[in-house]
Write an enzyme that holds these catalytic residues in place. Structure first.
Site, PDB file in Angstrom:
ATOM      1  CE  LYS A   1       8.935 -12.857   0.555  1.00 18.56           C
ATOM      2  NZ  LYS A   1       8.645 -11.503   1.053  1.00 18.56           N
TER       3      LYS A   1
ATOM      4  CD  GLN B   1       5.556  -9.583   0.677  1.00 21.79           C
ATOM      5  OE1 GLN B   1       6.251 -10.390   1.297  1.00 21.79           O
ATOM      6  NE2 GLN B   1       5.980  -9.041  -0.452  1.00 21.79           N
TER       7      GLN B   1
ATOM      8  CG  ASP C   1      11.831  -8.592   5.086  1.00 22.35           C
ATOM      9  OD1 ASP C   1      12.213  -9.169   4.047  1.00 22.35           O
ATOM     10  OD2 ASP C   1      10.629  -8.420   5.371  1.00 22.35           O
TER      11      ASP C   1
HETATM   12  N1  GUN Z   1       7.790  -6.483  -0.728  1.00 18.97           N
HETATM   13  C1  GUN Z   1       8.576  -6.529  -1.810  1.00 18.97           C
HETATM   14  N2  GUN Z   1       9.793  -7.049  -1.493  1.00 18.97           N
HETATM   15  C2  GUN Z   1       9.758  -7.335  -0.166  1.00 18.97           C
HETATM   16  C3  GUN Z   1      10.685  -7.909   0.742  1.00 18.97           C
HETATM   17  O1  GUN Z   1      11.829  -8.242   0.421  1.00 18.97           O
HETATM   18  N3  GUN Z   1      10.251  -8.049   2.022  1.00 18.97           N
HETATM   19  C4  GUN Z   1       9.018  -7.668   2.432  1.00 18.97           C
HETATM   20  N4  GUN Z   1       8.710  -7.833   3.715  1.00 18.97           N
HETATM   21  N5  GUN Z   1       8.132  -7.143   1.616  1.00 18.97           N
HETATM   22  C5  GUN Z   1       8.491  -6.976   0.312  1.00 18.97           C
END
Ligand code: GUN
Length: 284
Positions: free
Chosen positions: A52, A96, A119
């Protein structure tokens, strides 16, 4: 022979479009800034968070990284979120998942102001998705819609079967396909005769979380198959929820694993960060 839907290529296209948009915003005096919070050091999460940050750097989005210790309390995390909610220079906040056991995920998701919830997990954004209002859409299902659109696959009037009903993928996927005028069925662990239901699909979205679960017995001739799974097979090779080799000669199009849905999730997160600037401008 099946057409391979190239998620790597399509995600690169989207990122290049966003790079131009971010440069334009910068020339007008607006920076785009994403705060990324990781609690603990789960190796898979570290890889995702690293990817990211890399995507942000490529596009010109500034990323603020918060790496908190595994034993961080819920109160401490909520205090950081509160601080970031108030900062005018922060456009997006991402925590996350998964979080350590002492932190309630729901409390965290609900603490992020909906206007910065890139998200798309906050109930207000989920509600906006259902009613068709402005808001953030969960990145993986939003990415799947882009894969279909940019591959010239029309959803209108099609039989769409989604296998999986998670809040992150299955449920928002069903709503998005409905928004595109698909006829949508959502399957889950209690579905009777899963094979027969899947065989009705013009578009099958496989998000069951089991390696190579879907073979040709689940797939209709000419179907489009979207594989959301990511696993390691018995030879430690990456594979999806679909046994691609087995279905390859009957499907019309399929997403590979890796290089299908995966790269789209980050591209759509970047899209949501730019969208955050738009939504916040409209609000101010
Ligand atoms: N953990 C696995 N996929 C995601 C996601 O799309 N967003 C977040 N914040 N955590 C994750």
């Amino acid at each position: 022979m099946a057409f391979l839907i190239d998620g790597k290529k399509i995600s690169a296209q989207i990122k290049d479009e966003l790079k131009i948009e971010v440069a334009k915003l910068k020339s007008e005096g607006t920076e785009v800034k994403l705060a990324v919070i990781q609690v603990g050091n789960d190796p898979a999460s570290s890889v995702y968070v690293g990817n990211k940050k890399k995507a942000c750097a490529y596009i010109g989005i500034e990323s603020l990284a918060y790496e908190l210790p595994e034993d961080t309390s819920e109160i401490e995390l909520l205090a950081l979120i509160d601080q970031l909610n108030r900062r005018r220079d922060v456009n997006g906040i991402l925590v996350q998942l998964p979080l350590p056991a002492q932190i309630n995920e729901k409390h965290v998701i609900e603490a992020i102001t909906p206007l910065k919830d890139v998200d798309g997990f906050h109930p207000q954004n989920v509600g906006a998705l259902v009613t068709g209002e402005d808001g953030f859409v969960s990145c993986t299902p939003a990415g799947i819609i882009q894969l279909l659109k940019r591959s010239g696959i029309d959803v209108d009037g099609k039989e769409c079967v989604v296998v999986g009903r998670s809040n992150i993928v299955g449920k928002p996927m069903a709503i998005l396909l409905l928004r595109e005028n698909g006829t949508v069925t959502v399957c889950h662990s209690h579905t009777k005769d899963l094979k027969e239901v899947c065989k009705r699909a013009d578009i099958l979205v496989a998000a069951i979380g089991k390696p190579k679960f879907f073979n040709r017995e689940y797939v209709r001739e000419g179907a489009v198959v979207i594989d959301v799974g990511i696993h390691r097979d018995e030879n430690n090779k990456l594979c999806g929820d679909v046994d691609r080799e087995d279905v390859m000669d009957i499907v019309s199009a399929i997403t590979p694993v890796p290089g299908g849905v995966g790269p789209m999730t980050i591209a759509m997160l970047m899209y949501n960060c730019v969208e955050a600037v738009r939504l916040q401008k409209a609000e101010r």
